[in-house]
Design an enzyme around this catalytic site. Sequence first.
Site, mmCIF file in Angstrom:
data_model
loop_
_atom_site.group_PDB
_atom_site.id
_atom_site.type_symbol
_atom_site.label_atom_id
_atom_site.label_comp_id
_atom_site.label_asym_id
_atom_site.label_seq_id
_atom_site.Cartn_x
_atom_site.Cartn_y
_atom_site.Cartn_z
ATOM 1 N N CYS A 89 0.743 -1.082 -0.103
ATOM 2 C CA CYS A 89 0.108 -0.012 0.013
ATOM 3 C C CYS A 89 0.947 1.503 0.002
ATOM 4 O O CYS A 89 1.781 1.451 0.724
ATOM 5 C CB CYS A 89 -0.873 -0.256 1.313
ATOM 6 N N CYS A 98 -2.777 -0.177 9.230
ATOM 7 C CA CYS A 98 -1.764 -1.410 9.359
ATOM 8 C C CYS A 98 -0.269 -0.890 10.118
ATOM 9 O O CYS A 98 -0.052 0.267 9.908
ATOM 10 C CB CYS A 98 -1.266 -1.753 7.846
ATOM 11 N N ASN A 319 -22.139 -17.205 17.023
ATOM 12 C CA ASN A 319 -20.868 -17.544 15.680
ATOM 13 C C ASN A 319 -20.312 -18.737 16.266
ATOM 14 O O ASN A 319 -20.198 -19.776 15.212
ATOM 15 C CB ASN A 319 -19.890 -16.539 15.857
ATOM 16 N N ASP A 383 -15.370 -16.203 24.585
ATOM 17 C CA ASP A 383 -14.909 -15.399 23.468
ATOM 18 C C ASP A 383 -14.989 -13.882 23.893
ATOM 19 O O ASP A 383 -15.783 -13.119 23.454
ATOM 20 C CB ASP A 383 -15.735 -15.807 22.117
ATOM 21 N N CYS A 409 -8.881 -11.906 21.972
ATOM 22 C CA CYS A 409 -8.702 -10.859 21.069
ATOM 23 C C CYS A 409 -7.636 -10.148 21.713
ATOM 24 O O CYS A 409 -7.134 -8.779 21.108
ATOM 25 C CB CYS A 409 -9.960 -9.876 20.472
#
Length: 453
Positions: A89, A98, A319, A383, A409
């Site tokens: 990019c 990023c 999920n 989760d 996470c």
Amino acid sequence: MPGSQNLLHAVARIDQTPFEIDILNLTHDGRGVGRRADGSANADKTVFVSGALPGERVVAQQTARQRSFDEARTLTVLRASADRVTPRCAHFGTCGGCALQHLDEAQQIHAKQRVLLENLERIGHVVPGRVLAPLTDAAWGYRRKGRLSVRRVEKKDKTLVGFREQDPRFVADLSECHTVIPQIGGKIAALAALIDGLDARRDIPQIEFIAGDDTVALVFRNLVPLGEGDRARLVDFAQAHSFAVFLQPGGIDSVHALWPEHPRLAFRMPAWDIELQFRPLDFIQVNAGLNQGMIASALELLDAQPDDRVLDLFCGLGNFTLPLARGVRAVVGVEGEAGLVQRARGNAAHNGVANAEFHAADLAQDLRSQAWMREGFERLLLDPPRSGADAVLRQLPLKGLKRIVYVSCHPASLARDAGYLVNERGWKLRAAGVMDMFPHTAHVESIAMFEPG
């Protein structure tokens, strides 16, 4: 104002003279770590250098100063790492979306694995019995959910649409993005032109995007009611680019479809014959391919048997819950957001799943009044959000559970909770590994499996 004077004084103290530095390590957020050895007043001080990799020698420029460390950015790479690659990019280094495009993809996931293992040992004082092979999927064009910031810059007579820059005060002036799904990543310039042509262009601060298998939705946050002309321009754009368009004039409950009248948002998980329906601001895993691999890995680690009852905490739309239900006697899903619980129940009915039930509960609060807390379970899946599952783990009756699978996470909260399970409750951390849900970013997603000691 004294505060402003102090801020200006602090900025003035930053020496922006370029300096050379050897990079020794990589931080959890993807910056190089080195120590200045140039005889300056900052000699031997730790420096975090964006855009630099371990083993490199770079010319850097200081960008911020703290008591115990400095921050800098790379100007020139004098000695490049063998793991350095050319970022795809053109906006890399400015856009904050990023942090690792300059690092070889295989080395990115190894770096994330190191972050996980270091956190487990340093924070949790635990070591997994087995390190799982990293779970990966497509590294580009994967992001199906996100938020683009919008800012009208009058001095440039231009509207910017993009992620925040590395300096979050600014919006990156993007023309494209290679990490989001192509339907969005290739249309950022078109979105900027669209908003620039609206009468309300100064009153739209963000666009959220989310994609199902057949529909990509855009949610425009509008701080003022839109006139008929603006509404017509949005509809024309939606029709031309095959988007569903929603408006959000207030809170989450104010979101409503502009075009088409009844958009259908859903994605399928063929391995379990499940289709999840969702609303445009609901949480879904951003990486569709990795999500399916993650579910398969979690179910394999949980090893639930046909007669088992399974508890799924922080279950969201179902999920994990609904794929689990295909192979066990019963699953109980618990989620803090009532709207998600309602939609999880709808998803169970939509898929003909009769052995899954869902409950709304704040899992960070006292749960003694919750009837599901007193039911017996053989397996537990969690989760949680970044804050982890400390509060609920300390309340759960863990006796009788045969396995716990923890999807994380945030490696620091996983490490803290793993330390509690192992060092205070006598469980064993049998396996842990990383999952590259967000390639080219520093986000570390991981999975861990525990068994009774």
